[in-house]
Every structure is written in structure tokens, then in C-alpha cells.
Design a protein around this motif. Structure first.
Motif, PDB file in Angstrom:
ATOM      1  N   HIS A  44       0.841  -1.202   0.000  1.00  0.00           N
ATOM      2  CA  HIS A  44       0.000   0.000   0.000  1.00  0.00           C
ATOM      3  C   HIS A  44       0.879   1.257   0.000  1.00  0.00           C
ATOM      4  O   HIS A  44       0.728   2.139  -0.843  1.00  0.00           O
ATOM      5  N   GLU A  45       1.801   1.315   0.946  1.00  0.00           N
ATOM      6  CA  GLU A  45       2.680   2.487   1.044  1.00  0.00           C
ATOM      7  C   GLU A  45       3.583   2.599  -0.171  1.00  0.00           C
ATOM      8  O   GLU A  45       3.859   3.704  -0.648  1.00  0.00           O
ATOM      9  N   ALA A  46       4.031   1.473  -0.705  1.00  0.00           N
ATOM     10  CA  ALA A  46       4.872   1.480  -1.901  1.00  0.00           C
ATOM     11  C   ALA A  46       4.124   2.096  -3.086  1.00  0.00           C
ATOM     12  O   ALA A  46       4.732   2.785  -3.917  1.00  0.00           O
ATOM     13  N   GLY A  47       2.826   1.863  -3.173  1.00  0.00           N
ATOM     14  CA  GLY A  47       2.034   2.495  -4.232  1.00  0.00           C
ATOM     15  C   GLY A  47       2.072   4.004  -4.129  1.00  0.00           C
ATOM     16  O   GLY A  47       2.309   4.705  -5.122  1.00  0.00           O
ATOM     17  N   HIS A  48       1.841   4.526  -2.917  1.00  0.00           N
ATOM     18  CA  HIS A  48       1.934   5.974  -2.708  1.00  0.00           C
ATOM     19  C   HIS A  48       3.323   6.492  -3.119  1.00  0.00           C
ATOM     20  O   HIS A  48       3.445   7.512  -3.802  1.00  0.00           O
ATOM     21  N   VAL A  49       4.347   5.773  -2.677  1.00  0.00           N
ATOM     22  CA  VAL A  49       5.731   6.193  -2.912  1.00  0.00           C
ATOM     23  C   VAL A  49       6.048   6.271  -4.400  1.00  0.00           C
ATOM     24  O   VAL A  49       6.548   7.293  -4.880  1.00  0.00           O
ATOM     25  N   VAL A  50       5.798   5.197  -5.126  1.00  0.00           N
ATOM     26  CA  VAL A  50       6.190   5.129  -6.535  1.00  0.00           C
ATOM     27  C   VAL A  50       5.449   6.170  -7.361  1.00  0.00           C
ATOM     28  O   VAL A  50       6.053   6.903  -8.153  1.00  0.00           O
ATOM     29  N   VAL A  51       4.152   6.279  -7.183  1.00  0.00           N
ATOM     30  CA  VAL A  51       3.384   7.241  -7.978  1.00  0.00           C
ATOM     31  C   VAL A  51       3.766   8.670  -7.607  1.00  0.00           C
ATOM     32  O   VAL A  51       3.999   9.506  -8.483  1.00  0.00           O
ATOM     33  N   GLY A  52       3.858   8.964  -6.324  1.00  0.00           N
ATOM     34  CA  GLY A  52       4.268  10.306  -5.913  1.00  0.00           C
ATOM     35  C   GLY A  52       5.637  10.673  -6.465  1.00  0.00           C
ATOM     36  O   GLY A  52       5.836  11.764  -7.011  1.00  0.00           O
ATOM     37  N   TYR A  53       6.581   9.760  -6.352  1.00  0.00           N
ATOM     38  CA  TYR A  53       7.935   9.999  -6.848  1.00  0.00           C
ATOM     39  C   TYR A  53       7.922  10.256  -8.355  1.00  0.00           C
ATOM     40  O   TYR A  53       8.545  11.200  -8.841  1.00  0.00           O
ATOM     41  N   LEU A  54       7.200   9.411  -9.095  1.00  0.00           N
ATOM     42  CA  LEU A  54       7.158   9.565 -10.554  1.00  0.00           C
ATOM     43  C   LEU A  54       6.453  10.841 -10.994  1.00  0.00           C
ATOM     44  O   LEU A  54       6.721  11.350 -12.074  1.00  0.00           O
ATOM     45  N   LEU A  55       5.572  11.356 -10.147  1.00  0.00           N
ATOM     46  CA  LEU A  55       4.859  12.592 -10.479  1.00  0.00           C
ATOM     47  C   LEU A  55       5.601  13.848  -9.995  1.00  0.00           C
ATOM     48  O   LEU A  55       5.073  14.948 -10.083  1.00  0.00           O
ATOM     49  N   GLY A  56       6.809  13.654  -9.472  1.00  0.00           N
ATOM     50  CA  GLY A  56       7.651  14.798  -9.156  1.00  0.00           C
ATOM     51  C   GLY A  56       7.781  15.163  -7.691  1.00  0.00           C
ATOM     52  O   GLY A  56       8.422  16.157  -7.362  1.00  0.00           O
ATOM     53  N   ALA A  57       7.200  14.379  -6.811  1.00  0.00           N
ATOM     54  CA  ALA A  57       7.320  14.676  -5.382  1.00  0.00           C
ATOM     55  C   ALA A  57       8.625  14.107  -4.833  1.00  0.00           C
ATOM     56  O   ALA A  57       9.183  13.156  -5.384  1.00  0.00           O
ATOM     57  N   GLN A  58       9.067  14.678  -3.760  1.00  0.00           N
ATOM     58  CA  GLN A  58      10.141  14.076  -2.984  1.00  0.00           C
ATOM     59  C   GLN A  58       9.462  13.305  -1.862  1.00  0.00           C
ATOM     60  O   GLN A  58       8.622  13.862  -1.152  1.00  0.00           O
TER      61      GLN A  58
END
Length: 164
Positions: A12-26
Motif C-alpha cells: 500500500h505504502e509502496a504504491g503511494h511512494v512510486v506514484v508520488g515519486y514519478l509525479l515529481g514529489a520528494q
């Protein structure tokens, strides 16, 4: 498939991480436990997403945030191999509520709002079930299970290995 609470939370958390990271978030930090309150349910992780200086009212920013919010439940759907609706599945209701609140005011009709969020879920599902997206999510989940917490550098290394 291992469906214990810790593994489900990691995906679940990995989903947040990967998508957020790919969309430009740190991604400042992601954890398998709560950074806020020890009295929360056992199955609870935290992902601190840092968008930097942005216009919160900008449509693109809103959409990036919504996709990142919904990415946790979607990654878990892919892992489980079943599509459940976040509004009706207890562990994901917080994510659904957060997405509804973030998209409030954009749609005059609540039915349109739900349809839009469901379309985002479908788009995310199609992306996440494909390699190398799924490989990146699994790598982050494995790192979380091994270390219980990851910081930005760890996230960047795991995601960039699979998604450049």
C-alpha cells in the motif's frame, strides 16, 4: 501471496511512494508504522510526500495529489489480485475520504466526483499491473519490509532502478 498486515501495508505504502515519486514529489520518509499516533490500528503506515512550492489550487497539482493518494489502495488491489472499492473497504476508507476532500469543489455533482476518482483508479491499475511499474512497487515494498522505514535517498534508488 502473503497477506499479513505488514506485507499489505508495505505494498500500500509502496504504491503511494512510486506514484508520488514519478509525479515529481520528494518522498521524505515512508514507514510501516505511524509517525503520528501509536494508538492507530496495527495496519497503518505513513508516507510523507513533499511537493515543494506549488499552487494547491492548480488542476495538475490536484490531479498529482489525487493519483498519489489513490495509488496506495490500487497497489494493494494489484497485489491482492482483486478490485475492491476504497469507499467500501475499511483499510482504504481514509485514502478515499482524503481523495474526496481533495477533489471537493472541482465537481458540482458528487456523482461526477466519484466517477472521476474511479477513472483515476482504473488508470492507475492499468499502469501498476505492468512491468516495470510493478517491479518498482515490489522493490519498495521489499525494502520497507526489510527496514521498516525508508528515506528519500532509499526511495530514489529503488524507484529509479526500475523506472529510470
Amino acid at each position: 501471496m502473503n497477506d499479513d498486515d505488514e506485507t499489505l501495508t508495505a505494498y500500500h505504502e509502496a504504491g503511494h511512494v512510486v506514484v508520488g515519486y514519478l509525479l515529481g514529489a520528494q518522498i521524505d520518509e515512508v514507514r510501516l508504522d505511524s509517525m503520528i499516533d501509536d494508538d492507530l490500528p496495527r495496519r497503518f503506515g505513513d508516507c510523507l510526500v513533499n511537493w515543494g512550492h506549488v499552487d494547491a489550487g492548480c488542476d495538475w497539482q490536484r490531479q498529482r495529489e489525487l493519483m498519489t493518494i489513490l495509488a496506495g489502495p490500487v497497489a494493494e488491489m494489484v497485489y491482492r489480485g482483486e478490485r475492491l472499492h476504497p469507499a467500501h473497504f475499511g483499510p482504504w476508507q481514509g485514502d478515499w475520504q482524503q481523495a474526496c476532500e481533495r477533489s471537493m469543489g472541482v465537481f458540482a455533482d458528487p456523482v461526477q466526483q466519484v466517477r472521476f476518482l474511479e477513472q483515476l483508479i482504473a488508470q492507475l491499475y492499468r499502469k501498476m499491473e505492468q512491468d516495470p511499474w510493478w517491479a518498482a512497487i515490489a522493490a519498495v515494498a521489499d525494502e520497507l519490509l526489510a527496514h521498516e522505514a525508508l528515506e528519500h535517498e532509499d526511495v530514489a534508488a529503488a524507484v529509479s532502478f526500475w523506472l529510470g
